[in-house]
Design a protein around this motif. Structure first.
Motif, mmCIF file in Angstrom:
data_model
loop_
_atom_site.group_PDB
_atom_site.id
_atom_site.type_symbol
_atom_site.label_atom_id
_atom_site.label_comp_id
_atom_site.label_asym_id
_atom_site.label_seq_id
_atom_site.Cartn_x
_atom_site.Cartn_y
_atom_site.Cartn_z
ATOM 1 N N ASN A 1 0.825 -1.208 0.000
ATOM 2 C CA ASN A 1 0.000 0.000 0.000
ATOM 3 C C ASN A 1 0.859 1.257 0.000
ATOM 4 O OD1 ASN A 1 -2.321 -1.514 -0.031
ATOM 5 N ND2 ASN A 1 -2.752 -1.294 2.161
ATOM 6 N N MET B 1 2.056 1.707 -3.511
ATOM 7 C CA MET B 1 0.973 2.156 -4.381
ATOM 8 C C MET B 1 0.711 3.653 -4.198
ATOM 9 S SD MET B 1 -2.745 0.345 -4.933
ATOM 10 C CE MET B 1 -3.130 0.363 -3.183
ATOM 11 N N GLY C 1 3.712 4.845 -8.141
ATOM 12 C CA GLY C 1 2.757 3.767 -7.930
ATOM 13 C C GLY C 1 3.394 2.416 -7.681
ATOM 14 N N LEU D 1 3.268 -4.719 -7.552
ATOM 15 C CA LEU D 1 2.884 -3.603 -8.415
ATOM 16 C C LEU D 1 3.950 -3.242 -9.440
ATOM 17 C CD1 LEU D 1 1.562 -1.334 -5.527
ATOM 18 C CD2 LEU D 1 0.133 -2.552 -7.180
ATOM 19 N N ALA E 1 -3.917 5.676 -12.411
ATOM 20 C CA ALA E 1 -4.001 4.405 -11.699
ATOM 21 C C ALA E 1 -5.140 3.578 -12.270
ATOM 22 C CB ALA E 1 -4.218 4.651 -10.208
ATOM 23 N N ASP F 1 -7.014 -2.049 -10.391
ATOM 24 C CA ASP F 1 -6.335 -3.054 -9.582
ATOM 25 C C ASP F 1 -5.082 -2.516 -8.883
ATOM 26 O OD1 ASP F 1 -5.140 -2.696 -12.038
ATOM 27 O OD2 ASP F 1 -4.445 -4.758 -12.224
ATOM 28 N N GLY F 2 -4.899 -1.201 -8.895
ATOM 29 C CA GLY F 2 -3.762 -0.604 -8.214
ATOM 30 C C GLY F 2 -2.513 -0.482 -9.055
ATOM 31 N N THR G 1 -10.973 -1.608 1.433
ATOM 32 C CA THR G 1 -9.669 -1.183 0.926
ATOM 33 C C THR G 1 -8.543 -1.609 1.858
ATOM 34 O OG1 THR G 1 -10.720 0.736 -0.105
ATOM 35 C CG2 THR G 1 -8.334 0.824 0.158
ATOM 36 N N HIS H 1 -8.420 -6.638 -3.082
ATOM 37 C CA HIS H 1 -7.348 -6.272 -4.009
ATOM 38 C C HIS H 1 -6.980 -7.450 -4.913
ATOM 39 C CE1 HIS H 1 -6.317 -2.317 -2.161
ATOM 40 N NE2 HIS H 1 -6.868 -2.880 -1.099
ATOM 41 N N ARG I 1 -7.401 -7.558 -9.030
ATOM 42 C CA ARG I 1 -6.307 -7.944 -9.928
ATOM 43 C C ARG I 1 -6.728 -9.087 -10.832
ATOM 44 N NH1 ARG I 1 -2.884 -6.499 -13.460
ATOM 45 N NH2 ARG I 1 -1.179 -7.975 -13.794
#
Length: 380
Positions: free
Chosen positions: A30, A33, A38, A84, A200, A203-204, A344, A350, A354
């Motif tokens: 997190n 991200m 990111g 990520l 963004a 899916d992050g 979240t 999450h 994805r």
């Protein structure tokens, strides 16, 4: 067929999982991200030190000579940790174009930079009208002396906002949907006329809209034949589908384990909810779907060296099963968790996001079912 891993493959898998367990928990993810790019440059350097970034390239080009099995193991571990960083876009997509389409000079110039973590590559293929068609290309490439001028707009370019190089498909001749007349160009992201707008994704991850306005590139920017680039694109996309299948298996495995742990610890009516038979049945359905997906991910890896028609059909079958398994596991996980399943602050939602994003990359379940149905009709 021998499915046992070699000592080197087991060591790679264990080393990567240990690295991610130590330095890539949900809290660290997190934080990455929320960073401006990111994702974590620090973790990216660790990937380079572990050899993940040079894994699929030949040793003569500055890589480590890994193959599809090694890529599968890495992708699965990255999926388990819900990472990520742009390993998929740089190493699988960008690396695939370099391995299969670049000249020796191009590879020797760029591969060592990728392996060292100093260069990022993105693939700009999707356009407003193209949806899942790889041959629907409206972006134009016209001759300009020895070089080319690129004009067009690409959408949802994964990690395109931080890439140093962008692999662009552009039409050199023919009508918009012709299979012939598609060129593949390796364009520096700093080229005048190339504009990027990053954002963004659900899916992050990160993506960008890329606009090419009079972007001039030299003859050394072309990967392969500028009139017959589609087979190269299809080859790389098939390898990408295999990697995505393995990543999805990693996501599904972690989500299944997370759900089982929740069933053991969440109490209702005086006992753990995992003792209720209906939830045990759902957990069993998740396990069956996971193992089906795992088998298809292995199948995808095995089929990468097959001739084009067989390989393409296999990847469609893989996408269908991976998408179906991901939907079942994701929905069951959220339903059994309840409201926290989409919070979240909790990992389950999450993973589900994805998996949903993976389903849409290079064709969803419905698209590949239609593809397989068309192939059967053609044979009949």
């Amino acid at each position: 067929m021998n499915f046992d891993l070699s000592e080197e493959q087991r060591l790679l898998q264990e080393s990567l999982r240990r690295l991610l367990a130590d330095r890539y928990g949900f809290t660290q993810r997190n934080a990455a991200m929320a960073a401006p790019e990111g994702w974590s440059r620090k973790i990216w350097r660790s990937y380079a030190e572990l050899g993940l970034l040079g894994l699929p390239f030949e040793e003569a080009d500055g890589g480590f000579g890994g193959g599809p099995v090694e890529a599968m193991l890495v992708a699965e571990a990255l999926g388990e940790a819900l990472t990520l960083e742009p390993w998929f876009t740089t190493v699988v997509l960008g690396g695939g174009f370099l391995r299969h389409g670049a000249s020796e000079a191009q590879r020797r110039a760029l591969v060592p930079q990728i392996a060292a973590g100093e260069a990022l590559v993105a693939f700009a293929q999707m356009e407003t009208q193209s949806r899942y068609s790889l041959s629907d290309v409206a972006t134009e490439a016209r001759r300009d002396g020895d070089g080319w001028v690129l004009e067009g707009r690409k959408r949802v370019v994964l990690h395109g906002d931080t890439a140093d190089w962008v692999v662009v498909t552009a039409r050199t001749s023919g009508a918009r949907s012709d299979r012939a007349g598609i060129g593949v160009f390796l364009v520096p992201a700093s080229a005048p006329g190339l504009l990027r707008q990053g954002y963004a994704t659900v899916d992050g991850q990160r993506a960008a809209e890329v606009t090419l306005s009079g972007v001039r590139v030299g003859p050394d920017s072309v990967l392969g034949d500028p009139a017959e680039g589609l087979p190269l694109v299809e080859r790389v996309v098939d390898e990408a589908i295999a990697a995505l299948a393995a990543e999805a298996v990693g996501c599904m495995s972690a989500l299944h384990a997370l759900t089982l742990e929740y069933l053991k610890t969440r109490h209702q009516f005086g006992r753990a909810i995992g003792q209720f038979q209906v939830l045990q049945h759902r957990a069993s359905d998740m396990m069956v779907a996971l193992e089906q997906a795992r088998s298809m991910a292995m199948y995808a890896t095995m089929m990468l060296d097959e001739p084009t028609p067989e390989r393409r059909s296999a990847m469609s079958a893989v996408k269908v099963q991976i998408g179906r398994s991901a939907k079942l596991i994701g929905q069951h996980a959220v339903q059994m968790h309840g409201g926290i399943g989409i919070a979240t602050e909790y990992a389950a939602g999450h993973y589900f996001k994805r998996l949903a994003a993976i389903d849409t990359l290079f064709g969803n379940v419905d698209h590949h079912l239609e593809t397989l149905a068309a192939e059967v009709s053609a044979v009949a």
